[in-house]
Design an enzyme around this catalytic site. Structure first.
Site, PDB file in Angstrom:
ATOM      1  N   ALA A 246      36.878  36.943  47.929  1.00 14.62           N
ATOM      2  CA  ALA A 246      36.681  37.752  46.747  1.00 14.62           C
ATOM      3  C   ALA A 246      36.590  36.837  45.555  1.00 14.62           C
ATOM      4  CB  ALA A 246      37.871  38.676  46.598  1.00 14.62           C
ATOM      5  N   CYS A 247      35.914  37.279  44.519  1.00 13.96           N
ATOM      6  CA  CYS A 247      35.949  36.528  43.278  1.00 13.96           C
ATOM      7  C   CYS A 247      37.153  36.990  42.473  1.00 13.96           C
ATOM      8  CB  CYS A 247      34.688  36.767  42.465  1.00 13.96           C
ATOM      9  SG  CYS A 247      33.199  36.223  43.303  1.00 13.96           S
ATOM     10  N   GLY A 248      37.496  36.219  41.467  1.00 10.02           N
ATOM     11  CA  GLY A 248      38.584  36.604  40.576  1.00 10.02           C
ATOM     12  C   GLY A 248      38.048  36.834  39.175  1.00 10.02           C
TER      13      GLY A 248
END
Lengths: 369, 278
Positions: A12-14
């Protein structure tokens, strides 16, 4: 040309955003600390920051942050020539960077503070539309040159690395702003390269995004009809242009735009009262090519406003927090708590419902006029 | 291009991090402030191996998978008390332990949990109790999307999830077993906003207090009458809920049970059985 990696990482990206709704500027330390807390959401293949209220001394001029891939001298010369022919350049300089930072093969970054010099047919364009046209020219016509931000009194700093590495590279903590958004990247389908890092920007609109846009092709073709060309090899780019089209050019408020990008399902519209049913049906018919499909969460900012929005069934997370004038948006609550342990309120909006932070009127004047 | 495994990069060995734990008899206190995901879990395991049966974790802020690495032979069950904000997948694969959180939890609480108990004195994020197959989870406030997705049961092993507040969309999606109780204690107008409740559900039971319109339910669930044994079950569950949170929020067992509950069960055990078979 960038070669995509042939293996695929699933993560996932943050995302993180913080805004002081009183317009007070603060340095980048807080946002870097928050991103460090979500370190594992990225894999070192992209990090970046957008800062608003960045250049008060030049706030009447568009600031173009230009990235020159491979330090291509021809590209730099061509950009100089092109900008000189189309703008008054009141100041330009290399963006200062820290050579000791933990990044590999950084391109050249240059910033130009410019004022439009419209000629001929271009005189009919507004300043903003003129700038977009010229930015699109550089991105599509000048090899190895990319304009990574183009608004007034704001800027984007981004590249390949963890956000804390990129922060060190650009010495982010020296800058001050009243809105900061940040991104930590875990590229999925598209290459991890300096131009592909987030935020994506056009004029003063920036987007950081977690997820993937499966409607990219449809959205891209629709936006091309309005003069937006996607060149950065990453799906998020369409979001920046969609917000510019709907909110700046067509002047729709985010409350409506949210229902275009993330419209309610038809079976939910079926159960609305007649007035709302008509509104939502109309929006879905008129703006069908701008429905953003797939799992996504974005934090979007422009002067005076920051908001968070997810896809309609919230396939990517977002948490909002408030403390006095500060509004936080984040992929994880812990990142907010890491920089502000005692929040007044913390909540998670429903899918497709925006969380909106607006600067108070008085402060807005201070920032943009 | 540089690829980094951000979970494992820079993880310190036990002898470098043991200083963050204070073990006194059966109680170990860990200061998690500077500990990374794996370090905290390694240290918790080390404390239990050194005899601790109660772990108090202070300054937790985002560390993931807390409790996951504590698989021991049957009989070693520990209590884990968490102060702060535990990260995603709290108590994933949990094997018999009891986790108490004083704060909010994030996404994936009790992911594929096997047995034990998780009690959250706050709210929780998305996919709480995903694929949970045993044990109990109590959440004081509300939860996010896809709660109890694909929760399951086998014979006498029936997982239980109790939520004091409300849930967002897709509660009980593809649920295959277990019990979910949604109490709706914090509803302002008595109505849940959740849509697609029980979409694809093919096992287990959802008990729901508070108003839900028919169209908020998935096509695969039906509402049935509450029976004597349902009330008996709920009485026990609500009593336990009040025991956990009675000191923090206004709860009255009789008042809660005095109101209507909706009982949702799947219409069929194989809702999609005919999709690929002609």
């Amino acid at each position: 040309m960038i070669k995509p990696r042939d293996d695929k990482d699933f993560q996932a990206c943050g995302l993180f955003g913080v805004m002081d709704r009183s317009g007070e500027r603060f340095n980048g330390k807080m946002v870097v600390e928050a991103m460090k807390n979500m370190h594992v959401r990225g894999n070192g293949l992209g990090g970046g920051f957008a800062v608003y209220g960045l250049y008060p001394e030049y706030k009447d001029y568009y600031c173009l942050h230009v990235m020159i891939q491979d330090w291509n001298e021809d590209a730099k010369r061509e950009v100089d020539k092109f900008l000189d022919a189309n703008f008054d350049i009141v100041h330009d300089e290399e963006i200062p960077t820290n050579e000791d930072a933990n990044v590999v093969n950084p391109p050249l970054f240059w910033r130009y503070f410019v004022y439009p010099q419209k000629k001929g047919d271009d005189k009919r364009l507004s300043d903003d539309d003129y700038v977009i046209k010229k930015v699109m020219y550089i991105n599509t016509k000048i090899k190895d040159a990319y304009v990574i931000s183009s608004g007034k009194n704001m800027g984007v700093f981004k590249g390949v690395g963890f956000p804390e590495d990129i922060a060190e590279f650009f010495m982010i903590e020296k800058y001050k702003g009243y809105i900061w958004t940040a991104h930590s990247r875990f590229p999925t389908n598209t290459p991890g390269w300096w131009g592909g890092a987030h935020p994506f920007c056009i004029l003063d609109w920036t987007v950081v995004h977690n997820g993937e846009i499966s409607s990219y092709g449809t959205n891209k073709r629709y936006l091309e009809m309005f003069g937006y060309y996607c060149t950065l090899q990453t799906d998020t780019e369409v979001m920046a242009y969609a917000f510019d089209l709907l909110m700046r050019r067509q002047k729709l408020p985010i409350e409506i735009v949210a229902k275009i990008l993330a419209p309610p399902m038809w079976d939910i519209i079926d159960h609305m009262d007649e007035k709302r049913k008509k509104l939502y049906t109309t929006l879905r018919m008129v703006y069908a090519p701008l429905l953003i499909n797939g799992p996504w969460t974005v934090i979007v900012a422009h002067h005076g406003e920051m908001f968070g929005l997810t896809d309609r069934i919230r396939l990517r997370p977002i948490t909002a927090g408030e403390k006095g004038d500060l509004l936080f948006l984040s992929s994880e609550e812990s990142a907010i708590r890491a920089v502000c342990p005692n929040l007044d309120r913390v909540w998670t909006p429903h899918g497709g419902e925006p969380v909106i932070g607006r600067i108070n009127e008085k402060a807005l004047k201070k920032v943009v006029e | 291009m540089r690829f980094v495994d951000s979970y494992l990069e820079g993880v310190r060995k036990i002898d470098e991090i043991i200083k963050y734990a204070k073990i006194e008899g059966e109680v170990a206190e860990i200061d998690a402030r500077d500990l990374r995901h794996k370090e905290l879990n390694d240290l918790m395991r080390e404390c239990v191996l050194r005899g601790a049966r109660k772990l108090i974790l202070k300054n937790v802020c985002g560390q993931r998978y807390i409790g996951t690495r504590l698989f021991f032979n049957p009989g070693v069950n520990v209590e884990i008390v968490i102060y702060g904000t535990p990260g995603n997948d709290l108590g994933a694969f949990l094997s018999g332990h009891r986790i108490i959180v004083y704060g909010n939890a994030q996404d994936g609480v009790g992911n594929t949990m096997d047995s034990g108990e998780i009690i959250v004195h706050g709210r929780a994020g998305d996919v709480v109790a995903m694929a949970m197959r045993g044990g109990k989870i109590f959440i004081r406030d509300s939860v996010g999307y896809r709660t109890a997705i694909h929760m399951k049961e086998y014979k006498e092993r029936i997982p239980l999830l109790v939520i004091g507040g409300t849930a967002q969309d897709f509660l009980g999606e593809y649920m295959a077993g277990g019990r979910v109780v949604l109490l709706g204690l914090n509803l302002k107008n008595g109505k849940h906003k959740s849509h697609y409740i029980g979409t694809g559900m093919h096992g287990g039971i959802i008990y729901l207090r508070g108003k839900v319109e028919d169209y908020q339910l998935g096509k695969e669930v039906g509402v049935v009458d509450m029976e004597q044994e349902d009330w008996k079950f709920l009485e026990k569950v609500v009593e336990e809920f009040c025991g956990h949170f009675g000191n923090e929020i206004k709860v009255d067992k009789d008042e809660i049970l005095g109101e209507k509950f909706m009982k949702l069960i799947p219409v069929t055990k194989r809702p999609y059985g005919k999709i690929y078979a002609y």
